[in-house]
Design a protein around this motif. Sequence first.
Motif, PDB file in Angstrom:
ATOM      1  N   VAL A 156      27.195  -0.620  25.908  1.00 26.84           N
ATOM      2  CA  VAL A 156      28.675  -0.110  25.103  1.00 26.84           C
ATOM      3  C   VAL A 156      29.693  -0.795  26.177  1.00 26.84           C
ATOM      4  CG1 VAL A 156      26.999   1.933  25.768  1.00 26.84           C
ATOM      5  CG2 VAL A 156      28.544   1.889  27.662  1.00 26.84           C
ATOM      6  N   ILE A 158      33.127  -0.302  28.094  1.00 30.12           N
ATOM      7  CA  ILE A 158      33.736   0.616  28.570  1.00 30.12           C
ATOM      8  C   ILE A 158      35.347  -0.226  29.407  1.00 30.12           C
ATOM      9  CG2 ILE A 158      31.531   1.126  29.875  1.00 30.12           C
ATOM     10  CD1 ILE A 158      31.592  -0.043  32.105  1.00 30.12           C
ATOM     11  N   TYR A 169      36.814  10.567  26.352  1.00 25.06           N
ATOM     12  CA  TYR A 169      35.341   9.869  26.379  1.00 25.06           C
ATOM     13  C   TYR A 169      34.264   9.963  27.189  1.00 25.06           C
ATOM     14  CZ  TYR A 169      39.986   7.119  26.072  1.00 25.06           C
ATOM     15  OH  TYR A 169      41.628   6.526  25.804  1.00 25.06           O
ATOM     16  N   ILE A 172      31.117   6.643  32.082  1.00 28.29           N
ATOM     17  CA  ILE A 172      29.666   6.241  32.630  1.00 28.29           C
ATOM     18  C   ILE A 172      29.292   6.034  34.261  1.00 28.29           C
ATOM     19  CG2 ILE A 172      28.948   4.805  30.553  1.00 28.29           C
ATOM     20  CD1 ILE A 172      29.229   2.776  33.198  1.00 28.29           C
ATOM     21  N   MET A 187      25.619   9.161  31.914  1.00 27.98           N
ATOM     22  CA  MET A 187      26.882   9.470  31.393  1.00 27.98           C
ATOM     23  C   MET A 187      26.832  10.439  30.651  1.00 27.98           C
ATOM     24  SD  MET A 187      24.528   6.582  28.471  1.00 27.98           S
ATOM     25  CE  MET A 187      26.354   5.519  27.990  1.00 27.98           C
ATOM     26  N   ILE A 202      33.795   5.202  27.966  1.00 25.69           N
ATOM     27  CA  ILE A 202      33.543   3.986  26.893  1.00 25.69           C
ATOM     28  C   ILE A 202      34.503   3.973  25.463  1.00 25.69           C
ATOM     29  CG2 ILE A 202      31.408   4.563  25.178  1.00 25.69           C
ATOM     30  CD1 ILE A 202      29.690   6.209  26.861  1.00 25.69           C
ATOM     31  N   TYR A 206      29.638  -0.616  20.997  1.00 17.60           N
ATOM     32  CA  TYR A 206      28.083  -0.512  21.002  1.00 17.60           C
ATOM     33  C   TYR A 206      27.115  -1.986  20.158  1.00 17.60           C
ATOM     34  CZ  TYR A 206      29.637   4.427  21.862  1.00 17.60           C
ATOM     35  OH  TYR A 206      30.370   6.148  22.216  1.00 17.60           O
ATOM     36  N   THR A 230      26.109   9.181  23.321  1.00 19.41           N
ATOM     37  CA  THR A 230      26.340   9.415  24.950  1.00 19.41           C
ATOM     38  C   THR A 230      24.860   9.984  25.712  1.00 19.41           C
ATOM     39  OG1 THR A 230      28.462   9.890  24.621  1.00 19.41           O
ATOM     40  CG2 THR A 230      27.649   9.738  26.936  1.00 19.41           C
ATOM     41  N   GLY A 244      26.805  -0.862  30.731  1.00 13.67           N
ATOM     42  CA  GLY A 244      28.476  -1.093  30.509  1.00 13.67           C
ATOM     43  C   GLY A 244      29.297  -2.784  31.062  1.00 13.67           C
TER      44      GLY A 244
END
Length: 272
Positions: A156, A158, A169, A172, A187, A202, A206, A230, A244
Motif C-alpha cells: 500500500v 503511504i 484514512y 498503518i 492497520m 494509506i 495498492y 484495510t 507500506g
Amino acid sequence: MIRKCLFPAAGYGTRFLPATKATPKEMLPVLTKPLIQYGVEEAIEAGIDTMAIVTGRGKRAIEDHFDISYELEHQIKGTNKEHYLHDIREVIENCTFSYTRQTQMKGLGHAILTGQTLIGNEPFAVLLADDLCDNEGNAVLKQMVDLYEKYQCCIVAIEEVPKEHTNKYGVISGNEIEEGIFMIDNMVEKPEPEDAPSNLAIIGRYILTPDIFDIIKDTNPGKGGEIQITDALLTQAKKAMVLGFKFKGVRFDCGSIDGFVEATNHFYNKSK
Ligand code: G1P
C-alpha cells in the motif's frame, strides 16, 4: 508482472454536488483532463495495459470517454484542433478497458471484490482516481510495481499526514525494513487521532495479490458498516506480509474541494 489495474469508480461524489449529479466524479477535469484519465496514464507509465473499471449507475460517460467518438474525429480531422485529441487517442490505442458494475455501495473492499471477474487469478494494481499523484521521476504506481518485483507481496502507498487527519484514512504501523518501506503489523480504517497506530496514512494506490479476494469474502463489515480493504489487508499482514511504501512525489486529495483546487493550481503552474 503486473498487467492489470482496477479502478473502483462507483462512488457518488456527494462532496461535489451539484457537479456530480449527472457527471461521474471521476470525469471532473483538472485543467482539461478528467481525473480518471490521469489515473489511467499513470497505470500505463507503470507498464499496465489492461484497465478494469468498477462502475455503477450513472457512470456511462467513463466508457464513452475511453472510446472513439467518430463524430468528433470526423469534425476535427485535418484541422488545427486535432492535437487536442492526441493524449486520449494514445490512451485508447495502447490499452484495453473492461467494466463491471457494483450494484450496491458496500465499501472499497466490496468494490475490489466486484472487480474479481475482470482481474482473475493474478497480482494487480488498484488506483483510486480521487488521489491524484505527480512526480518528476517514476510515477507512483511504477515505483510500486518495481517494489513488487522485489518482494512479491501486497503493497500500500503511504504518506505522513497531520495526526488530526487520521480519521480520513486507513492508517498503518510497522517496522521500517528499508528506508521508506514498512512491514505492516497493524492497520486501522479511519481511526480517531487518539486511536491511530501512527500518522502514516494509506493513499489510493495498492498492489494486491489475488488471494486477497478470498480474504475479502471472509471480512466482516467494519468502519461505517462497509467492507474495508484495510481490514482484509490486516488479515493478510498477519498471515503473510504486507508492505507500506512511502512513495516519492506529491498527492492531492481530489475528493475534497481544497485538494482539487491545489491539484488544479499545481498542474496549471506546471503547464506554464
Ligand atoms: C479509502 C480507504 C482508505 C484510504 C483512502 C485513500 O477511503 O478506505 O483506507 O486511506 O481511500 O484515499 P475513502 O477516501 O474512499 O473514504
